[in-house]
Design a protein around this motif. Sequence first.
Motif, PDB file in Angstrom:
ATOM      1  N   UNK A 130       0.838  -1.200   0.000  1.00 26.62           N
ATOM      2  CA  UNK A 130       0.000   0.000   0.000  1.00 26.62           C
ATOM      3  C   UNK A 130       0.875   1.253   0.000  1.00 26.62           C
ATOM      4  N   UNK A 131       1.939   1.239   0.787  1.00 28.09           N
ATOM      5  CA  UNK A 131       2.858   2.386   0.831  1.00 28.09           C
ATOM      6  C   UNK A 131       3.515   2.623  -0.526  1.00 28.09           C
ATOM      7  N   UNK A 132       3.901   1.530  -1.204  1.00 26.89           N
ATOM      8  CA  UNK A 132       4.514   1.676  -2.533  1.00 26.89           C
ATOM      9  C   UNK A 132       3.524   2.252  -3.530  1.00 26.89           C
ATOM     10  N   UNK A 133       2.291   1.756  -3.487  1.00 32.42           N
ATOM     11  CA  UNK A 133       1.256   2.305  -4.372  1.00 32.42           C
ATOM     12  C   UNK A 133       1.067   3.803  -4.126  1.00 32.42           C
ATOM     13  N   UNK A 134       1.072   4.184  -2.844  1.00 30.43           N
ATOM     14  CA  UNK A 134       0.871   5.595  -2.514  1.00 30.43           C
ATOM     15  C   UNK A 134       2.036   6.447  -3.006  1.00 30.43           C
ATOM     16  N   UNK A 135       3.274   5.952  -2.801  1.00 28.36           N
ATOM     17  CA  UNK A 135       4.456   6.711  -3.223  1.00 28.36           C
ATOM     18  C   UNK A 135       4.488   6.922  -4.729  1.00 28.36           C
ATOM     19  N   UNK A 136       4.054   5.918  -5.474  1.00 27.80           N
ATOM     20  CA  UNK A 136       4.119   5.991  -6.942  1.00 27.80           C
ATOM     21  C   UNK A 136       2.863   6.592  -7.558  1.00 27.80           C
ATOM     22  N   UNK A 137       1.898   6.999  -6.725  1.00 25.41           N
ATOM     23  CA  UNK A 137       0.706   7.657  -7.241  1.00 25.41           C
ATOM     24  C   UNK A 137      -0.328   6.717  -7.837  1.00 25.41           C
ATOM     25  N   UNK A 138      -0.148   5.411  -7.651  1.00 26.96           N
ATOM     26  CA  UNK A 138      -1.104   4.463  -8.214  1.00 26.96           C
ATOM     27  C   UNK A 138      -2.371   4.359  -7.369  1.00 26.96           C
ATOM     28  N   UNK A 139      -2.244   4.620  -6.082  1.00 30.28           N
ATOM     29  CA  UNK A 139      -3.387   4.549  -5.161  1.00 30.28           C
ATOM     30  C   UNK A 139      -4.036   5.914  -5.094  1.00 30.28           C
ATOM     31  N   UNK A 140      -5.340   5.961  -5.377  1.00 30.02           N
ATOM     32  CA  UNK A 140      -6.044   7.241  -5.424  1.00 30.02           C
ATOM     33  C   UNK A 140      -7.364   7.167  -4.657  1.00 30.02           C
ATOM     34  N   UNK A 141      -7.722   8.284  -4.027  1.00 34.54           N
ATOM     35  CA  UNK A 141      -9.043   8.421  -3.390  1.00 34.54           C
ATOM     36  C   UNK A 141      -9.708   9.636  -4.012  1.00 34.54           C
TER      37      UNK A 141
ATOM     38  N   UNK B 177     -16.544   8.083  -0.535  1.00 34.97           N
ATOM     39  CA  UNK B 177     -15.376   8.311  -1.383  1.00 34.97           C
ATOM     40  C   UNK B 177     -15.057   7.049  -2.193  1.00 34.97           C
ATOM     41  N   UNK B 178     -14.376   7.257  -3.324  1.00 40.29           N
ATOM     42  CA  UNK B 178     -14.008   6.155  -4.214  1.00 40.29           C
ATOM     43  C   UNK B 178     -12.514   5.868  -4.093  1.00 40.29           C
ATOM     44  N   UNK B 179     -12.177   4.613  -3.798  1.00 39.59           N
ATOM     45  CA  UNK B 179     -10.771   4.198  -3.687  1.00 39.59           C
ATOM     46  C   UNK B 179     -10.392   3.419  -4.937  1.00 39.59           C
ATOM     47  N   UNK B 180      -9.338   3.878  -5.617  1.00 39.24           N
ATOM     48  CA  UNK B 180      -8.810   3.143  -6.774  1.00 39.24           C
ATOM     49  C   UNK B 180      -7.648   2.291  -6.292  1.00 39.24           C
ATOM     50  N   UNK B 181      -7.781   0.976  -6.487  1.00 36.79           N
ATOM     51  CA  UNK B 181      -6.758   0.028  -6.049  1.00 36.79           C
ATOM     52  C   UNK B 181      -6.090  -0.554  -7.285  1.00 36.79           C
ATOM     53  N   UNK B 182      -4.769  -0.382  -7.428  1.00 38.40           N
ATOM     54  CA  UNK B 182      -4.077  -0.916  -8.601  1.00 38.40           C
ATOM     55  C   UNK B 182      -4.039  -2.438  -8.610  1.00 38.40           C
ATOM     56  N   UNK B 183      -3.650  -3.037  -9.736  1.00 34.02           N
ATOM     57  CA  UNK B 183      -3.583  -4.508  -9.820  1.00 34.02           C
ATOM     58  C   UNK B 183      -2.636  -5.075  -8.768  1.00 34.02           C
ATOM     59  N   UNK B 184      -3.000  -6.231  -8.261  1.00 35.89           N
ATOM     60  CA  UNK B 184      -2.203  -6.899  -7.235  1.00 35.89           C
ATOM     61  C   UNK B 184      -1.703  -8.225  -7.773  1.00 35.89           C
ATOM     62  N   UNK B 185      -0.377  -8.412  -7.748  1.00 35.58           N
ATOM     63  CA  UNK B 185       0.192  -9.681  -8.186  1.00 35.58           C
ATOM     64  C   UNK B 185      -0.074 -10.758  -7.153  1.00 35.58           C
ATOM     65  N   UNK B 186      -0.227 -11.981  -7.626  1.00 35.98           N
ATOM     66  CA  UNK B 186      -0.445 -13.099  -6.702  1.00 35.98           C
ATOM     67  C   UNK B 186       0.801 -13.300  -5.850  1.00 35.98           C
ATOM     68  N   UNK B 187       0.689 -13.363  -4.526  1.00 34.76           N
ATOM     69  CA  UNK B 187       1.864 -13.535  -3.673  1.00 34.76           C
ATOM     70  C   UNK B 187       2.379 -14.966  -3.718  1.00 34.76           C
ATOM     71  N   UNK B 188       3.641 -15.081  -3.393  1.00 36.77           N
ATOM     72  CA  UNK B 188       4.210 -16.417  -3.282  1.00 36.77           C
ATOM     73  C   UNK B 188       3.551 -17.128  -2.115  1.00 36.77           C
ATOM     74  N   UNK B 189       3.387 -18.452  -2.188  1.00 27.89           N
ATOM     75  CA  UNK B 189       2.676 -19.183  -1.120  1.00 27.89           C
ATOM     76  C   UNK B 189       3.229 -18.907   0.272  1.00 27.89           C
ATOM     77  N   UNK B 190       4.540 -18.864   0.435  1.00 30.32           N
ATOM     78  CA  UNK B 190       5.124 -18.644   1.754  1.00 30.32           C
ATOM     79  C   UNK B 190       4.777 -17.261   2.278  1.00 30.32           C
TER      80      UNK B 190
END
Length: 369
Positions: free
Chosen positions: A38-49, A64-77
């Motif tokens: 979430x912090x990375x999205x905010x720093x790069x401007x991808x996360x918007x309200x 309010x409307x929250x725009x959430x960028x695409x999320x990559x599938x995490x590794x199982x661990x």
Amino acid sequence: MSEPITDARTFIVADDDHGIRLDRWFRRHLPEASFNIVSRWARTGQLRVDGKRVAPGDHIEAGQTIRVPPLEAPAPAAAKARAKPERPPLSAEDEEFVQSLVIHKDRAAIVIDKPPGLATQGGTKTERHLDGLLDGVRFEAEGRPKLVHRLDKDTSGVILLARSSGAAAHFAKAFSSRTARKLYWALVTGVPSIDDGMIELPIAKQPGTGGEKMHVDEKEGSPARTRYRVIERAGNAAAWVELQPYTGRTHQLRVHMAAIGHPIVGDGKYGGQDAFLTGGISRKLHLHARRLRIDHPDGSKLDVSAEPPRHFVESMAMLGFDRALGDALPFDEPKFSETAEGKRKAVTQAAKARRKERKGERRSRGARD
């Protein structure tokens, strides 16, 4: 393993999420998005309200409307490491404490009389809070009840809990459409010159406070309306007032009363030293959610009142206020024009009137030609 989400998504902030931090919203609704992500999205401007850049610590508002960028599938661990930990069982003391706060219970709802000093939800340096105690008021239900709205930590009084997802959706709609009626009692410094008034001042986050403090902002603020009525006066020193918020902005009642020169007693955050009275009056916040009236899922009206806390009652006695006057004023039903449905209908009717007017103008020009 789940497939990665490749498209940005949008979410509307629900009424029960009003006022919480953005990072807490992610923990509630998208726990797979870690704080670092979430912090990375905010720093790069991808996360918007509402189309604007935000920080994880910013507070969000219902609608309010929250725009959430695409999320990559995490590794199982990594996914396993981020699994939500189970809540530790409540102690017998905590269970007894939270059950002592219940002032109403039925199949769809539980109503709590929250004491001052108990936070509604957790946060930085807040380990004990009402949300963490809700396992103690499951009673015969399988699932834990859900918070429908919130109160500030130092505000006391009525908090509604829903006992099922269906009841939570029903109550959230009532709050967001403004058909629910909330009534607060407050002691304020000085006496308002008008006994029955409406405060209409837009509110926004105060720059430089990290979203922890609000202020009146005529240019960038969100619309906010508060009705106040004076119940009784203590000379020119203080007044006992009834407050009804017609909107649900963060710290709205506190900001509005301070803005008209009558801060709530004990509210140093917004009133400074002017918010404190001498003569042994408690320095605690004197703001109490006295009553809630809301449509119940069974078609009836849920109407519940909570008694004010000890410091509030003691201050009233010291100022000479007559407790019997507190519920003498009528508790008005919301006007249809003030509800979300009424506002939508007004907009639709205005649009129809403009179209009709333009159609008439075209006909007039045709006749002249």
